[in-house]
Design a protein around this motif. Sequence first.
Motif, short mmCIF file in Angstrom:
data_model
loop_
_atom_site.label_atom_id
_atom_site.label_comp_id
_atom_site.label_asym_id
_atom_site.label_seq_id
_atom_site.Cartn_x
_atom_site.Cartn_y
_atom_site.Cartn_z
N GLU A 24 -8.59 67.83 101.73
CA GLU A 24 -9.06 66.52 101.44
C GLU A 24 -8.92 65.36 102.36
O GLU A 24 -9.77 64.75 102.72
CB GLU A 24 -8.36 66.07 99.95
N THR A 25 -7.49 65.37 102.88
CA THR A 25 -7.44 64.06 103.95
C THR A 25 -8.29 64.28 105.11
O THR A 25 -8.77 63.32 105.64
CB THR A 25 -6.07 64.06 104.07
N LEU A 26 -8.51 65.58 105.50
CA LEU A 26 -9.31 65.80 106.54
C LEU A 26 -10.55 65.13 106.45
O LEU A 26 -11.05 64.67 107.35
CB LEU A 26 -9.47 67.46 107.16
N PHE A 27 -11.31 65.51 105.31
CA PHE A 27 -12.69 65.00 104.95
C PHE A 27 -12.70 63.41 105.01
O PHE A 27 -13.67 62.76 105.52
CB PHE A 27 -13.07 65.73 103.91
N CYS A 28 -11.87 63.09 104.58
CA CYS A 28 -11.51 61.52 104.43
C CYS A 28 -11.38 60.69 105.55
O CYS A 28 -12.17 59.72 105.97
CB CYS A 28 -10.35 61.24 103.32
N ASN A 29 -10.67 61.31 106.67
CA ASN A 29 -10.43 60.81 107.89
C ASN A 29 -11.79 60.67 108.59
O ASN A 29 -12.06 59.89 109.46
CB ASN A 29 -9.42 61.60 108.68
N ALA A 30 -12.81 61.56 108.41
CA ALA A 30 -13.91 61.68 109.20
C ALA A 30 -14.91 60.65 109.06
O ALA A 30 -15.68 60.44 109.74
CB ALA A 30 -14.69 62.91 109.00
N ARG A 425 -10.30 51.57 101.93
CA ARG A 425 -11.57 52.11 102.55
C ARG A 425 -11.60 53.68 102.81
O ARG A 425 -12.57 53.96 101.99
CB ARG A 425 -11.81 51.48 103.82
N LYS A 426 -10.50 54.22 103.12
CA LYS A 426 -10.56 55.59 103.27
C LYS A 426 -10.32 56.30 101.52
O LYS A 426 -10.89 57.33 101.55
CB LYS A 426 -9.32 56.28 104.13
N ALA A 427 -9.52 55.89 100.88
CA ALA A 427 -9.22 56.11 99.62
C ALA A 427 -10.60 56.02 98.90
O ALA A 427 -10.75 57.35 97.89
CB ALA A 427 -8.12 55.16 99.10
N ALA A 428 -11.27 54.99 98.93
CA ALA A 428 -12.64 55.01 98.27
C ALA A 428 -13.69 55.93 98.65
O ALA A 428 -14.64 56.31 97.86
CB ALA A 428 -13.15 53.41 98.29
N LEU A 429 -13.35 56.49 99.93
CA LEU A 429 -14.47 57.43 100.34
C LEU A 429 -13.96 58.97 100.00
O LEU A 429 -14.75 59.78 100.27
CB LEU A 429 -14.45 57.53 101.99
N VAL A 430 -12.99 59.23 99.64
CA VAL A 430 -12.52 60.61 99.06
C VAL A 430 -13.41 61.15 98.06
O VAL A 430 -13.82 62.31 98.14
CB VAL A 430 -11.11 60.56 98.65
N LEU A 477 -12.67 69.30 90.44
CA LEU A 477 -12.23 68.52 91.87
C LEU A 477 -12.81 66.96 91.77
O LEU A 477 -12.16 66.20 92.26
CB LEU A 477 -12.36 69.15 93.03
N SER A 478 -14.12 66.99 91.23
CA SER A 478 -14.84 65.83 91.25
C SER A 478 -14.14 64.60 90.26
O SER A 478 -13.84 63.52 90.76
CB SER A 478 -16.08 65.80 91.11
N LYS A 479 -13.98 65.06 89.21
CA LYS A 479 -13.07 64.46 87.76
C LYS A 479 -11.71 63.83 88.47
O LYS A 479 -11.45 62.84 88.18
CB LYS A 479 -13.19 64.81 86.97
N SER A 480 -10.98 64.87 89.01
CA SER A 480 -9.53 64.57 89.39
C SER A 480 -9.66 63.52 90.46
O SER A 480 -8.78 62.62 90.46
CB SER A 480 -8.87 65.86 89.92
N SER A 481 -10.70 63.72 91.68
CA SER A 481 -10.73 62.48 92.63
C SER A 481 -11.21 61.48 91.91
O SER A 481 -10.71 60.21 92.53
CB SER A 481 -11.46 63.18 93.70
N LYS A 482 -11.98 61.40 90.88
CA LYS A 482 -12.41 60.06 90.22
C LYS A 482 -11.24 59.20 89.56
O LYS A 482 -11.10 58.16 89.63
CB LYS A 482 -13.52 60.41 89.35
N TYR A 483 -10.62 60.19 88.77
CA TYR A 483 -9.46 59.41 87.99
C TYR A 483 -8.36 58.99 89.10
O TYR A 483 -7.66 57.92 88.61
CB TYR A 483 -8.58 60.64 87.11
#
Length: 573
Positions: A24-30, A425-430, A477-483
């Motif tokens: 997850e963090t790897l994708f976020c950083n990009a 910013r990056k938290a919102a992109l996850v 995964l989508s719902k958990s990242s939303k919450y």
Amino acid sequence: MVTSSCNKMMASVLAISIALLSAETLFCNAFAPQSMSINSVSMTRFPVSMPTVHQKLRSRSGPQFMSNVAADSSEPEKKSMIQKIKGVVPPANERKKLIPLAMMFFCILFNYTILRDTKDVLMVTAPKSGAEVIPFIKTYVNLPVAIGFTAVYAKLCDRLEQKNVFYACTVPFLFFFAAFAMFVYPNAGVLHPHAWVDSVASVLPAGFAAPLSIVRNWSYAVFYVMAEMWGSVVASLLFWSFANEVTTVDEAKKYYPLFGMGANVALIFSGQYVKWVSSLRANLAPGVDAWGMSLKYLMGAVVACGGVMLGLFSHMQRNVMTDPACVNQEEQAKKKSKKKVKMSLRDSAKFLMDSSYLRNLATLVVSYGMCINIVEVSWKAKLKQAYPDPNAYSAFMGNFSSATGSVTLVMMLLGRTIFQKYGWRKAALVTPTMIGVTGISFFALQLFGPAFAPLVAKLGTTPLMLAVLAGAAQNILSKSSKYSLFDPCKEMAYIPLDQESKTKGKAAVEVVGNPLGKSGGSLIQQLLIFGVGSLAAATPYLAAILCILLFGWFRSVDSLATQFEAVMEGEEA
């Protein structure tokens, strides 16, 4: 047998979900430059150097907050266990409001999980119905109801105090759910016009089957809409409006990603409660309506949790809102004395359109609704094929909710780390990153099915069950990242706004934006079904549309992050 297969499948889903979380963090950083993140010291207990604006942000929580920050980096690195515990536990004035807020959120999510699972079982397994009716309900029933509620809510805000608006909006929901289980469902055979709909269907083309199913099972459709509105109105609008009212930006950065942890235990408990209720049906005497009995248990729990939620809200109004250590009384007095500006629905729409800040927020909400709907409906169509029986479908959804809660707890822990190290910013992109990766993977599994044949054989399953498994992992995964990240990021963005934007602006963004996103995704699916003949044939087009929506979502996050920083800097200047 059903329970055993459900358990094995959800265990596999959990394993896949947790494995994907590691990336997850790897994708976020990009997707976001390090220099543009917000790294406020208010998000950590240990001192770091920070810009002047963030030094100002620290002052918003007052001396009590400052007392919780570690004194100096020159202190010895080794601390006793008691000191470490004290450094983690919030001060008394913050605990006084955070604990009841977390308990309220627990009750709201417990109810929403039960309602979400129940509405799907009712509508998808109803006579001559299926997953195909969901896009039509969301477009032609849910969206008009949401727009109408927004107009009513604006009137209530003009005439009532905010606390009374909370009561006026929540109590009718609880009365409806109790009445549905006790009176409406037992008489569904009398209330539903099956014979009339059959006569109409005989003279209409087959393409009208889904809209006619809504008319045929109209009481289930009403329940579906009320369950959807509970999420939009009570969770997204009323709860978060109240939380933003009693919480500062600094407190939100520290605790919004974390206090949801306790609430997301509700997903686990509610999922297991649904599963337990499903198991009771097997022990009922012949001739007893098993699903009707289950509804009474489920709606009884919803009403009970709703009563606890109202009690907690009343407690906070009496003991927290009046405490100067918890809430700034001067600001509260200014809000009450400020004359309310009454706007028509047209004026409210113009007010929103003139604000690029609120437009970006609305884009985030609409984008999430459209993206999740585009993937979810395809998954539910597969799910009905795998579990046509309401008992089996409900048991699977119970396990699904528990798995969502478990993964969300992991995401909550990761979420605070992401906020601390990478900023808003990056938290919102996850969340868009997670939906993009998992959604495209789900569609790829359908588009390139033959290429996955060796994997299907090795797993000892069928292509249908593998599609159900992949769709479940995508939704979890989508719902958990939303919450854990999307909701806290979104709510932090509301805090610096004026009262008018927080009430009417938030109502339009949340109550209309959420159904608008889902109905927009549904409308796209309807057009594609009419154009290419089926949902399966529309898969490549849905995948392409998903990519386009994600691109717009990323742009809006970047724009809103810049505006959020500017608003906070101007407010503290």
